[in-house]
Write a protein that holds these residues in place. Structure first.
Motif, PDB file in Angstrom:
ATOM      1  N   ARG A   1      60.180  17.653  -9.983  1.00  0.00           N
ATOM      2  CA  ARG A   1      59.429  17.916 -11.205  1.00  0.00           C
ATOM      3  C   ARG A   1      59.436  16.694 -12.118  1.00  0.00           C
ATOM      4  O   ARG A   1      58.435  16.367 -12.739  1.00  0.00           O
ATOM      5  CB  ARG A   1      60.072  19.110 -11.910  1.00  0.00           C
ATOM      6  CG  ARG A   1      59.081  20.012 -12.540  1.00  0.00           C
ATOM      7  CD  ARG A   1      59.733  21.250 -13.105  1.00  0.00           C
ATOM      8  NE  ARG A   1      58.806  21.842 -14.032  1.00  0.00           N
ATOM      9  CZ  ARG A   1      57.803  22.648 -13.662  1.00  0.00           C
ATOM     10  NH1 ARG A   1      57.653  22.965 -12.407  1.00  0.00           N
ATOM     11  NH2 ARG A   1      56.979  23.124 -14.543  1.00  0.00           N
TER      12      ARG A   1
ATOM     13  N   THR B   1      57.539  31.749  -1.405  1.00  0.00           N
ATOM     14  CA  THR B   1      56.637  32.047  -2.513  1.00  0.00           C
ATOM     15  C   THR B   1      56.251  30.811  -3.307  1.00  0.00           C
ATOM     16  O   THR B   1      55.099  30.664  -3.703  1.00  0.00           O
ATOM     17  CB  THR B   1      57.321  33.032  -3.485  1.00  0.00           C
ATOM     18  OG1 THR B   1      58.198  33.836  -2.732  1.00  0.00           O
ATOM     19  CG2 THR B   1      56.301  33.860  -4.174  1.00  0.00           C
ATOM     20  N   ARG B   2      57.218  29.919  -3.530  1.00  0.00           N
ATOM     21  CA  ARG B   2      56.904  28.794  -4.408  1.00  0.00           C
ATOM     22  C   ARG B   2      55.861  27.875  -3.788  1.00  0.00           C
ATOM     23  O   ARG B   2      54.993  27.347  -4.469  1.00  0.00           O
ATOM     24  CB  ARG B   2      58.187  28.012  -4.715  1.00  0.00           C
ATOM     25  CG  ARG B   2      59.171  28.876  -5.465  1.00  0.00           C
ATOM     26  CD  ARG B   2      60.240  28.082  -6.119  1.00  0.00           C
ATOM     27  NE  ARG B   2      60.784  27.059  -5.246  1.00  0.00           N
ATOM     28  CZ  ARG B   2      61.483  26.040  -5.701  1.00  0.00           C
ATOM     29  NH1 ARG B   2      61.680  25.916  -6.982  1.00  0.00           N
ATOM     30  NH2 ARG B   2      61.974  25.158  -4.872  1.00  0.00           N
TER      31      ARG B   2
ATOM     32  N   TYR C   1      45.191  21.279  -0.187  1.00  0.00           N
ATOM     33  CA  TYR C   1      45.483  22.665  -0.606  1.00  0.00           C
ATOM     34  C   TYR C   1      46.295  23.355   0.475  1.00  0.00           C
ATOM     35  O   TYR C   1      47.270  24.051   0.203  1.00  0.00           O
ATOM     36  CB  TYR C   1      44.197  23.475  -0.825  1.00  0.00           C
ATOM     37  CG  TYR C   1      43.191  22.906  -1.794  1.00  0.00           C
ATOM     38  CD1 TYR C   1      43.604  22.174  -2.895  1.00  0.00           C
ATOM     39  CD2 TYR C   1      41.834  23.114  -1.598  1.00  0.00           C
ATOM     40  CE1 TYR C   1      42.669  21.655  -3.781  1.00  0.00           C
ATOM     41  CE2 TYR C   1      40.898  22.596  -2.484  1.00  0.00           C
ATOM     42  CZ  TYR C   1      41.327  21.865  -3.568  1.00  0.00           C
ATOM     43  OH  TYR C   1      40.400  21.363  -4.424  1.00  0.00           O
TER      44      TYR C   1
ATOM     45  N   GLU D   1      53.533  28.835  -1.659  1.00  0.00           N
ATOM     46  CA  GLU D   1      52.241  29.529  -1.718  1.00  0.00           C
ATOM     47  C   GLU D   1      51.652  29.470  -3.114  1.00  0.00           C
ATOM     48  O   GLU D   1      50.452  29.253  -3.284  1.00  0.00           O
ATOM     49  CB  GLU D   1      52.413  30.985  -1.295  1.00  0.00           C
ATOM     50  CG  GLU D   1      52.594  31.127   0.199  1.00  0.00           C
ATOM     51  CD  GLU D   1      52.702  32.569   0.615  1.00  0.00           C
ATOM     52  OE1 GLU D   1      52.885  33.428  -0.262  1.00  0.00           O
ATOM     53  OE2 GLU D   1      52.615  32.836   1.816  1.00  0.00           O
ATOM     54  N   GLU D   2      52.511  29.672  -4.109  1.00  0.00           N
ATOM     55  CA  GLU D   2      52.031  29.593  -5.488  1.00  0.00           C
ATOM     56  C   GLU D   2      51.460  28.220  -5.769  1.00  0.00           C
ATOM     57  O   GLU D   2      50.412  28.081  -6.402  1.00  0.00           O
ATOM     58  CB  GLU D   2      53.195  29.827  -6.453  1.00  0.00           C
ATOM     59  CG  GLU D   2      53.373  31.240  -6.835  1.00  0.00           C
ATOM     60  CD  GLU D   2      54.403  31.391  -7.939  1.00  0.00           C
ATOM     61  OE1 GLU D   2      54.723  30.401  -8.612  1.00  0.00           O
ATOM     62  OE2 GLU D   2      54.881  32.507  -8.100  1.00  0.00           O
ATOM     63  N   SER D   3      52.179  27.211  -5.295  1.00  0.00           N
ATOM     64  CA  SER D   3      51.728  25.846  -5.548  1.00  0.00           C
ATOM     65  C   SER D   3      50.365  25.619  -4.901  1.00  0.00           C
ATOM     66  O   SER D   3      49.475  25.020  -5.505  1.00  0.00           O
ATOM     67  CB  SER D   3      52.794  24.879  -5.046  1.00  0.00           C
ATOM     68  OG  SER D   3      52.288  23.978  -4.131  1.00  0.00           O
ATOM     69  N   ALA D   4      50.179  26.148  -3.684  1.00  0.00           N
ATOM     70  CA  ALA D   4      48.896  25.965  -3.005  1.00  0.00           C
ATOM     71  C   ALA D   4      47.782  26.663  -3.769  1.00  0.00           C
ATOM     72  O   ALA D   4      46.702  26.101  -3.970  1.00  0.00           O
ATOM     73  CB  ALA D   4      48.984  26.509  -1.583  1.00  0.00           C
ATOM     74  N   LEU D   5      48.035  27.896  -4.222  1.00  0.00           N
ATOM     75  CA  LEU D   5      46.970  28.643  -4.897  1.00  0.00           C
ATOM     76  C   LEU D   5      46.608  27.983  -6.233  1.00  0.00           C
ATOM     77  O   LEU D   5      45.441  27.873  -6.588  1.00  0.00           O
ATOM     78  CB  LEU D   5      47.380  30.105  -5.109  1.00  0.00           C
ATOM     79  CG  LEU D   5      46.243  30.999  -5.590  1.00  0.00           C
ATOM     80  CD1 LEU D   5      45.147  31.064  -4.551  1.00  0.00           C
ATOM     81  CD2 LEU D   5      46.715  32.393  -5.910  1.00  0.00           C
ATOM     82  N   LYS D   6      47.645  27.521  -6.954  1.00  0.00           N
ATOM     83  CA  LYS D   6      47.369  26.848  -8.226  1.00  0.00           C
ATOM     84  C   LYS D   6      46.551  25.585  -8.006  1.00  0.00           C
ATOM     85  O   LYS D   6      45.570  25.331  -8.710  1.00  0.00           O
ATOM     86  CB  LYS D   6      48.688  26.473  -8.906  1.00  0.00           C
ATOM     87  CG  LYS D   6      49.251  27.573  -9.741  1.00  0.00           C
ATOM     88  CD  LYS D   6      50.503  27.140 -10.458  1.00  0.00           C
ATOM     89  CE  LYS D   6      51.165  28.360 -11.044  1.00  0.00           C
ATOM     90  NZ  LYS D   6      52.505  28.104 -11.504  1.00  0.00           N
TER      91      LYS D   6
ATOM     92  N   GLU E   1      56.344  20.512  -7.441  1.00  0.00           N
ATOM     93  CA  GLU E   1      57.648  21.105  -7.191  1.00  0.00           C
ATOM     94  C   GLU E   1      57.600  22.079  -6.023  1.00  0.00           C
ATOM     95  O   GLU E   1      58.516  22.122  -5.201  1.00  0.00           O
ATOM     96  CB  GLU E   1      58.136  21.827  -8.452  1.00  0.00           C
ATOM     97  CG  GLU E   1      59.558  22.342  -8.310  1.00  0.00           C
ATOM     98  CD  GLU E   1      59.983  23.223  -9.466  1.00  0.00           C
ATOM     99  OE1 GLU E   1      59.352  23.151 -10.542  1.00  0.00           O
ATOM    100  OE2 GLU E   1      60.942  23.985  -9.286  1.00  0.00           O
ATOM    101  N   GLY E   2      56.519  22.850  -5.935  1.00  0.00           N
ATOM    102  CA  GLY E   2      56.474  23.901  -4.926  1.00  0.00           C
ATOM    103  C   GLY E   2      56.085  23.412  -3.545  1.00  0.00           C
ATOM    104  O   GLY E   2      56.498  23.980  -2.544  1.00  0.00           O
TER     105      GLY E   2
ATOM    106  N   ARG F   1      54.922  28.281   4.086  1.00  0.00           N
ATOM    107  CA  ARG F   1      54.642  29.709   4.103  1.00  0.00           C
ATOM    108  C   ARG F   1      55.714  30.397   4.928  1.00  0.00           C
ATOM    109  O   ARG F   1      56.110  29.851   5.952  1.00  0.00           O
ATOM    110  CB  ARG F   1      53.278  29.916   4.744  1.00  0.00           C
ATOM    111  CG  ARG F   1      52.522  31.138   4.362  1.00  0.00           C
ATOM    112  CD  ARG F   1      51.133  31.013   4.903  1.00  0.00           C
ATOM    113  NE  ARG F   1      51.115  31.050   6.365  1.00  0.00           N
ATOM    114  CZ  ARG F   1      51.182  32.182   7.055  1.00  0.00           C
ATOM    115  NH1 ARG F   1      51.279  33.313   6.434  1.00  0.00           N
ATOM    116  NH2 ARG F   1      51.139  32.143   8.361  1.00  0.00           N
TER     117      ARG F   1
ATOM    118  N   ASP G   1      53.978  22.072 -11.310  1.00  0.00           N
ATOM    119  CA  ASP G   1      54.194  23.227 -10.434  1.00  0.00           C
ATOM    120  C   ASP G   1      53.832  22.912  -8.990  1.00  0.00           C
ATOM    121  O   ASP G   1      54.548  23.283  -8.062  1.00  0.00           O
ATOM    122  CB  ASP G   1      53.361  24.424 -10.911  1.00  0.00           C
ATOM    123  CG  ASP G   1      53.906  25.000 -12.202  1.00  0.00           C
ATOM    124  OD1 ASP G   1      54.999  24.573 -12.600  1.00  0.00           O
ATOM    125  OD2 ASP G   1      53.236  25.856 -12.792  1.00  0.00           O
TER     126      ASP G   1
END
Lengths: 105, 505
Positions: free
Chosen positions: B312, B156-157, B146, B159-164, B242-243, B153, B239
């Protein structure tokens, strides 16, 4: 013999199943990352309740030991999860999971 | 009076490969603090040495088998083979990351510790003989991943990938805990051989506890399905892949999959093979896994066609490959082919590890510092500038397709063979047909590189030495297991994890 009220195991398990389903629904319905995360904790604790109830039923301690592992791991997960949520809040000013749409396809 | 365990009864020797790696990671964590800033580059090399030491111990102690830590940890040929796969993945994962981290300004030593801890989780997963160990190892595998997904960091992409990844990973561990609780409730044990014995007794006695076991097994399959990215639990994969930074994607696409499948095989083939209900000849989970495998192969391959981003596309491709491995896991539910199914799954993991790491290595070479340059069109004319690298990428793509003389073919052949022996002909046919669909998007990459005009080139004037070493390892692995398949056959034929009492062979 000490007069004690013995709550049958199936009641505990039913309660834990209700909590688990609430947790699953919370993850699927809630849009705020923190609330989603709290729902996940509810699922883990439902598992803990079931483990403790079964451990009492079997008269064995290993189920209760497992609960400690789950709690420890959940604490580690909280640390990482909250850090990620804080990081994403700083860049996006939002922790709504519907706002996580940079990538599509 | 509690009897204290002696060193002898702990049987520490068999746990040495995993212990050496985790201890190495902890020592490295301390050493790094005292390193001056300009010497920080050493950390990556020390991490690599740690992985190689662990690999050496694994190879030297392959004949030391047995249980350790009161039966919670088991070292057998399955453990040793899986250790080799994840340690090679970790070594290549470090090599392809070194230069990339430096040039994209992410050169933080945490990458290496997190990678080592995650590898340790995978190794414990392969050696797990108890549901508790499976849970703890799965978290040890996942939590570092994670963090690594969010390594770019504050982009954004990433971070989004980590949170998802985090939210879905935590969601799946909720399922795992509840599934384990139900199985514990039905059997009174978390020790896998004891679970097996208890489940056999439950099935023979016709007790209604069998529903508890079925529900528990279902929840565990859901949880591990998330980890290995099987349909319908795959939504996060594109996601996240890719992120996340590309070396992280490379590492987790292979490593997390190996760990997830190790757990799946341990739980299903050792713990629950006797879960045979309603006059069936195979375990009750076989049909569910076969259905998931079919859906995974179909959706993964068809969705990959639509992708224009290479990372992807490889994410959907990795979903499809999870489907092929699931086919082997489903085959392992038939008592007569249990060991063959396990061998096929391991073989596929090994060949997939080399090929996929190589393909991601090439993407790392062409990716620009800002993370762009990874679309399919960015490869136009790559063969003019870098004929050798383009050839290597073509080789990896052919291996992912499963063309003979590549490792990918050997893996696929094993899996289809196990599946047909298990009587899952329909599943094998779906597998072959979806492989043909897969050929379409893999060959498209080759067409872009060789037949179309363009000026695709490396992100840097020269290919960095570490990345080159990583690509050589991946390329050699793909080539050697492709042209000398008997090598692989020798390595896997000894692997017998199914319990002898099953009468499998």
């Amino acid at each position: 013999m000490q007069p004690t009220v013995f709550v049958p195991t199936d009641l505990y398990v039913m309660l834990s199943a209700v909590l688990f389903v609430m947790g699953v629904l919370g993850v699927l319905i809630r849009r705020n990352a923190i609330l989603v995360f709290m729902s996940v904790e509810l699922m883990l604790n439902a598992g803990n309740l079931a483990l403790v109830a079964f451990a009492r039923q079997w008269g064995l301690a290993n189920g209760q030991v497992f609960v400690f592992f789950v709690m420890t791991v959940a604490a580690a997960e909280v640390a990482v999860g909250l850090a990620l949520i804080v990081a994403i809040f700083r860049t996006k000013r939002s922790i709504d999971i519907d706002d996580l749409h940079e990538m599509k396809g | 009076m509690i009897e204290l365990p002696t060193l002898e009864s702990l049987n520490v020797v068999v746990t040495l490969p995993a212990l050496a790696l985790v201890l190495g990671a902890i020592v490295l964590l301390l050493v790094d603090v005292f390193l001056p800033e300009r010497r920080r580059w050493i950390t990556g090399w020390l991490a690599l040495i740690g992985v190689l030491v662990s690999l050496g111990i694994t190879l030297l102690t392959t004949d030391r088998t047995g249980e350790a830590f009161g039966g919670m940890f088991v070292a057998d040929s399955f453990t040793a083979f899986l250790n080799v796969v994840v340690l090679i993945t970790a070594a290549v994962g470090i090599l392809i990351a070194m230069d990339y981290l430096r040039r994209t300004d992410m050169n933080r030593s945490e990458y290496y510790f997190l990678l080592l801890f995650s590898t340790g989780g995978m190794m414990f997963m392969g050696a797990a003989n108890d549901l508790i160990v499976i849970f703890v190892a799965l978290e040890l595998l996942s939590i570092p991943l994670y963090v690594m997904s969010g390594f770019r960091r504050p982009e954004t992409r990433s971070e989004e990938s980590a949170l998802k990844y985090f939210l879905l990973g935590a969601f799946s561990s909720g399922f795992l805990v509840y599934g384990i609780a139900l199985i514990y409730g039905a059997t009174g044990s978390t020790h896998l051989p004891a679970v097996w014995a208890a489940v056999s007794a439950i099935v023979e006695g016709g007790s209604s506890a069998v529903y508890l076991v079925l529900l528990g097994a279902g929840l565990i399959v859901v949880a591990l399905g998330f980890k290995v990215a099987a349909v319908p639990f795959h939504m996060w994969t594109p996601d996240v892949y890719e992120g996340a930074p590309t070396p992280v994607t490379a590492f987790m696409s292979v490593g997390a999959k190996a760990g997830g499948f190790a757990a799946l095989l341990r739980v299903l083939v050792i713990g629950l093979p006797s879960l045979i209900v309603a006059e069936q000849t195979a375990a009750a989970w076989v049909d569910a896994l076969a259905l998931i495998a079919a859906l995974t192969m179909i959706l993964g391959n068809f969705a990959a066609i639509m992708q224009t981003n290479l990372k992807r596309m490889l994410a959907y491709s990795s979903i499809a490959h999870a489907g092929y491995i699931l086919m082997a896991v489903a085959a392992a539910g038939h008592p007569a082919v249990a060991n063959q199914g396990v061998q096929a799954a391991l073989m596929y993991l090994l060949t997939y590890a080399f090929t996929n790491l190589g393909a991601f290595g090439i993407i790392i070479a062409v990716e620009r510092n800002d993370g762009s340059g990874v679309s399919l069109d960015d490869l136009r004319g790559f063969s003019r500038q870098r004929p050798w690298l383009a050839l290597l990428m073509a080789f990896f793509m052919l291996s992912l397709t499963g063309i003979p003389l590549t490792a990918g073919f050997v893996g696929k052949w094993y899996v289809f063979w196990a599946s047909i022996n298990a009587g899952q002909v329909v599943l094998a046919v779906i597998g072959v047909l979806t492989s043909v669909v897969g050929a379409f998007y893999y060959v498209r990459v080759i067409v872009r590189m060789f037949l179309e005009e363009g000026s695709a080139d490396l992100a840097q004037p020269r290919l960095p030495r570490t990345l080159r070493a990583g690509l050589i390892v991946a390329g050699l692995g793909t080539l050697i297991f492709g042209v000398l398949p008997f090598l692989a056959a020798d390595m896997t034929t000894g692997i017998q994890i199914a319990l002898a009492a099953l009468g499998g062979g």
